[in-house]
Design a protein around this motif. Structure first.
Motif, PDB file in Angstrom:
ATOM      1  N   GLU A   1       0.850  -1.189   0.000  1.00 57.03           N
ATOM      2  CA  GLU A   1       0.000   0.000   0.000  1.00 57.03           C
ATOM      3  C   GLU A   1       0.893   1.248   0.000  1.00 57.03           C
ATOM      4  OE1 GLU A   1      -3.287   0.021  -0.419  1.00 57.03           O
ATOM      5  OE2 GLU A   1      -3.488  -2.151  -0.266  1.00 57.03           O
TER       6      GLU A   1
ATOM      7  N   GLY B   1       0.415   4.332   0.572  1.00 51.68           N
ATOM      8  CA  GLY B   1       0.307   5.229   1.726  1.00 51.68           C
ATOM      9  C   GLY B   1       1.066   4.710   2.935  1.00 51.68           C
TER      10      GLY B   1
ATOM     11  N   TRP C   1      -5.281  13.093   3.891  1.00 50.78           N
ATOM     12  CA  TRP C   1      -5.068  13.290   2.450  1.00 50.78           C
ATOM     13  C   TRP C   1      -4.660  11.995   1.763  1.00 50.78           C
ATOM     14  CZ3 TRP C   1      -7.259  16.896  -0.107  1.00 50.78           C
ATOM     15  CH2 TRP C   1      -7.556  18.114   0.510  1.00 50.78           C
ATOM     16  N   LEU C   2      -3.900  11.147   2.437  1.00 53.96           N
ATOM     17  CA  LEU C   2      -3.532   9.860   1.826  1.00 53.96           C
ATOM     18  C   LEU C   2      -4.785   9.005   1.604  1.00 53.96           C
ATOM     19  CD1 LEU C   2      -0.230   8.782   3.667  1.00 53.96           C
ATOM     20  CD2 LEU C   2      -0.492  10.136   1.607  1.00 53.96           C
ATOM     21  N   PHE C   3      -5.696   9.002   2.564  1.00 50.34           N
ATOM     22  CA  PHE C   3      -6.934   8.238   2.382  1.00 50.34           C
ATOM     23  C   PHE C   3      -7.840   8.897   1.343  1.00 50.34           C
ATOM     24  CE2 PHE C   3      -5.756   6.416   6.568  1.00 50.34           C
ATOM     25  CZ  PHE C   3      -5.867   5.078   6.250  1.00 50.34           C
ATOM     26  N   PHE C   4      -7.907  10.217   1.353  1.00 47.99           N
ATOM     27  CA  PHE C   4      -8.659  10.925   0.309  1.00 47.99           C
ATOM     28  C   PHE C   4      -8.169  10.493  -1.063  1.00 47.99           C
ATOM     29  CE2 PHE C   4      -8.463  14.437  -2.778  1.00 47.99           C
ATOM     30  CZ  PHE C   4      -9.806  14.755  -2.915  1.00 47.99           C
TER      31      PHE C   4
ATOM     32  N   TYR D   1      -9.303   6.888  -1.912  1.00 53.18           N
ATOM     33  CA  TYR D   1     -10.747   6.617  -1.984  1.00 53.18           C
ATOM     34  C   TYR D   1     -11.474   7.543  -2.965  1.00 53.18           C
ATOM     35  CZ  TYR D   1     -15.333   5.029  -0.520  1.00 53.18           C
ATOM     36  OH  TYR D   1     -16.588   4.471  -0.517  1.00 53.18           O
ATOM     37  N   SER D   2     -11.113   8.812  -2.963  1.00 48.04           N
ATOM     38  CA  SER D   2     -11.908   9.805  -3.706  1.00 48.04           C
ATOM     39  C   SER D   2     -11.209  10.344  -4.948  1.00 48.04           C
ATOM     40  CB  SER D   2     -12.250  10.996  -2.781  1.00 48.04           C
ATOM     41  OG  SER D   2     -12.998  10.559  -1.666  1.00 48.04           O
TER      42      SER D   2
ATOM     43  N   GLU E   1      -7.894   8.529  -6.712  1.00 49.97           N
ATOM     44  CA  GLU E   1      -7.284   7.492  -7.535  1.00 49.97           C
ATOM     45  C   GLU E   1      -8.299   6.627  -8.281  1.00 49.97           C
ATOM     46  OE1 GLU E   1      -4.877   3.628  -8.062  1.00 49.97           O
ATOM     47  OE2 GLU E   1      -6.955   4.090  -7.635  1.00 49.97           O
ATOM     48  N   PRO E   2      -9.383   6.165  -7.624  1.00 48.76           N
ATOM     49  CA  PRO E   2     -10.323   5.285  -8.342  1.00 48.76           C
ATOM     50  C   PRO E   2     -10.975   5.953  -9.552  1.00 48.76           C
ATOM     51  CG  PRO E   2     -10.661   5.142  -5.969  1.00 48.76           C
ATOM     52  CD  PRO E   2      -9.744   6.317  -6.206  1.00 48.76           C
TER      53      PRO E   2
ATOM     54  N   VAL F   1      -7.881   5.549 -12.754  1.00 52.14           N
ATOM     55  CA  VAL F   1      -8.529   4.492 -13.542  1.00 52.14           C
ATOM     56  C   VAL F   1      -8.891   5.006 -14.939  1.00 52.14           C
ATOM     57  CG1 VAL F   1     -10.526   2.950 -13.683  1.00 52.14           C
ATOM     58  CG2 VAL F   1      -9.289   3.208 -11.510  1.00 52.14           C
TER      59      VAL F   1
ATOM     60  N   ALA G   1     -12.248  19.534  -4.906  1.00 50.82           N
ATOM     61  CA  ALA G   1     -11.885  19.500  -3.484  1.00 50.82           C
ATOM     62  C   ALA G   1     -10.448  19.985  -3.296  1.00 50.82           C
ATOM     63  CB  ALA G   1     -12.047  18.079  -2.938  1.00 50.82           C
TER      64      ALA G   1
ATOM     65  N   PRO H   1     -13.056  18.685   2.665  1.00 47.22           N
ATOM     66  CA  PRO H   1     -13.191  18.843   1.205  1.00 47.22           C
ATOM     67  C   PRO H   1     -13.786  17.613   0.530  1.00 47.22           C
ATOM     68  CG  PRO H   1     -10.976  19.492   1.941  1.00 47.22           C
ATOM     69  CD  PRO H   1     -11.670  18.898   3.121  1.00 47.22           C
TER      70      PRO H   1
ATOM     71  N   ARG I   1     -17.163  13.626   3.035  1.00 45.69           N
ATOM     72  CA  ARG I   1     -17.521  12.290   3.526  1.00 45.69           C
ATOM     73  C   ARG I   1     -17.742  12.312   5.033  1.00 45.69           C
ATOM     74  NH1 ARG I   1     -13.287   7.785   2.366  1.00 45.69           N
ATOM     75  NH2 ARG I   1     -15.077   6.393   2.581  1.00 45.69           N
TER      76      ARG I   1
ATOM     77  N   GLU J   1     -11.805  11.208   7.382  1.00 47.62           N
ATOM     78  CA  GLU J   1     -11.326   9.892   6.925  1.00 47.62           C
ATOM     79  C   GLU J   1     -11.200   8.971   8.144  1.00 47.62           C
ATOM     80  OE1 GLU J   1     -11.093   8.968   3.774  1.00 47.62           O
ATOM     81  OE2 GLU J   1     -11.411  10.961   2.957  1.00 47.62           O
TER      82      GLU J   1
ATOM     83  N   GLN K   1      -1.236  -0.454   6.311  1.00 49.45           N
ATOM     84  CA  GLN K   1      -1.464  -1.283   5.125  1.00 49.45           C
ATOM     85  C   GLN K   1      -2.881  -1.847   5.136  1.00 49.45           C
ATOM     86  OE1 GLN K   1       1.624  -4.183   4.131  1.00 49.45           O
ATOM     87  NE2 GLN K   1       0.092  -5.570   3.268  1.00 49.45           N
TER      88      GLN K   1
ATOM     89  N   PHE L   1      -5.511   0.939   4.513  1.00 43.12           N
ATOM     90  CA  PHE L   1      -5.618   1.290   3.095  1.00 43.12           C
ATOM     91  C   PHE L   1      -6.256   0.156   2.295  1.00 43.12           C
ATOM     92  CE2 PHE L   1      -2.337   4.491   4.215  1.00 43.12           C
ATOM     93  CZ  PHE L   1      -2.946   5.600   3.681  1.00 43.12           C
TER      94      PHE L   1
ATOM     95  N   GLN M   1      -9.992   0.519   2.644  1.00 48.01           N
ATOM     96  CA  GLN M   1     -10.623   1.602   1.905  1.00 48.01           C
ATOM     97  C   GLN M   1     -10.554   1.408   0.393  1.00 48.01           C
ATOM     98  OE1 GLN M   1     -12.208   4.989   3.181  1.00 48.01           O
ATOM     99  NE2 GLN M   1     -12.769   3.085   4.175  1.00 48.01           N
ATOM    100  N   TYR M   2      -9.539   0.694  -0.091  1.00 52.23           N
ATOM    101  CA  TYR M   2      -9.384   0.558  -1.544  1.00 52.23           C
ATOM    102  C   TYR M   2      -9.930  -0.755  -2.082  1.00 52.23           C
ATOM    103  CZ  TYR M   2      -7.445   1.272  -6.179  1.00 52.23           C
ATOM    104  OH  TYR M   2      -7.316   1.452  -7.528  1.00 52.23           O
TER     105      TYR M   2
END
Lengths: 197, 197
Positions: free
Chosen positions: A65, A67, A93-96, A99-100, A102-103, A107, A136, B48, B51, B65, B92, B95, B98-99
């Motif tokens: 992972e 992050g 920000w890493l989770f943002f 989740y919000s 990268e996907p 993709v 955002a 931002p 969520r 988050e 790890q 993440f 969440q992913y």
């Protein structure tokens, strides 16, 4: 160390960029991001999620992972604050990103790179999500130098990775002046390397 | 503290479960997870990503988050190891959740709860991703008490949240004996509260 890597993967680039800043040496093993048929054989024993980046440390332990890898190596360096709340903001920000952002943005780029055809409704859903992520970021970066304020951290590394190549997935950055200024600021950091390095 | 919360959200439940373990008091404000039309008005200035969970600390600062909130409050407690590598392993799994887990297992459950009709191809994509996540967990938990080994951590809290209600999204847990044993172990921890609490 050994990094299971891909030259086109922004997730892998995050790790390569931090390692470049820190002057950390490692080997790279290129993993196919389109044909995933050998993933279980390659990564099954070291990363249950079968994703890259996956890193083998010098002592043989595995960490995966992007992050988690960023946080581990940035800890104790200038790229991660010591303050507990600021560290939590970095993680936010890493989770943002995972989740919000990268996907959608990563993709959409992957589909173009790999020549994958998808229904218009799928493309439109990616577009909506990606625009929301960029809006955002634009709002937050307006009036700030970096995501955490005045300090360049792994939050910037994580968000830079796929944002600076967002146009490759059809997301033009013209409407986002704060993002564009920030991208330039990140690219000007000492030790910066491009995704193609 | 004030938690922007939802009773059905597993992401919010993670925070409520950790707070229950730690005996931390807070107010809850219920946020609609189906009608999101007021999200920007409600959360725009503090998160931002718009969520939930979003948490307002006692000093007025906001943190969002679920993974970032868990890490912040578990730091220095028995629910997060001090060892740098073990902390990275916890991240790890956060993440991974969440992913590779939540976007499939939680979203399939959400569609059922909210009565949202989707094309069969979408439902099948969620099913494939969710099964991959459960298989990854089953393999890892076989022979382990908890995700980090012998120690119950916020990694278990994060993965428990949507795994224990996976059947509500059509993911039966019968084929996963290690997951089922682990779910029972998590639910037996001192201070555990159900998602409905």
């Amino acid at each position: 160390m050994l990094l299971y890597d891909s030259g086109v993967s922004g997730n892998c680039y995050k790790v390569r960029l931090l390692f470049a800043h820190l002057g950390i040496g490692y080997e790279r093993r290129e993993v196919d991001v389109v044909d995933r048929s050998n993933r279980a054989q390659l990564l099954g024993a070291i990363n249950p999620a079968l994703r890259i980046p996956t890193l083998i440390l010098d002592d043989g332990r595995a960490l995966a992972e992007s992050g988690a890898i960023l946080f581990y190596f940035a800890d104790g360096t200038e790229y991660l604050p010591d303050d507990r709340f600021e560290r939590a903001q970095v993680l936010q920000w890493l989770f943002f990103e995972q989740y919000s952002h990268e996907p959608y943005i990563a993709v959409a780029r992957f589909w173009r790179h790999a020549g994958i055809e998808v229904p218009d409704s799928d493309r439109e859903a990616k577009r909506r999500g990606g625009l929301a992520a960029l809006q955002a970021m634009e709002g937050h970066l307006t009036g700030r130098e970096f995501l955490l304020g005045e300090r360049y951290t792994i939050a910037d590394i994580a968000l830079f990775a796929y944002t600076h190549v967002a146009p490759e997935g059809g997301f033009e950055l013209e409407p986002y002046p704060a993002i564009r200024t920030w991208l330039g600021r990140v690219a000007a950091q000492p030790g910066h390397v491009p995704i193609t390095a």
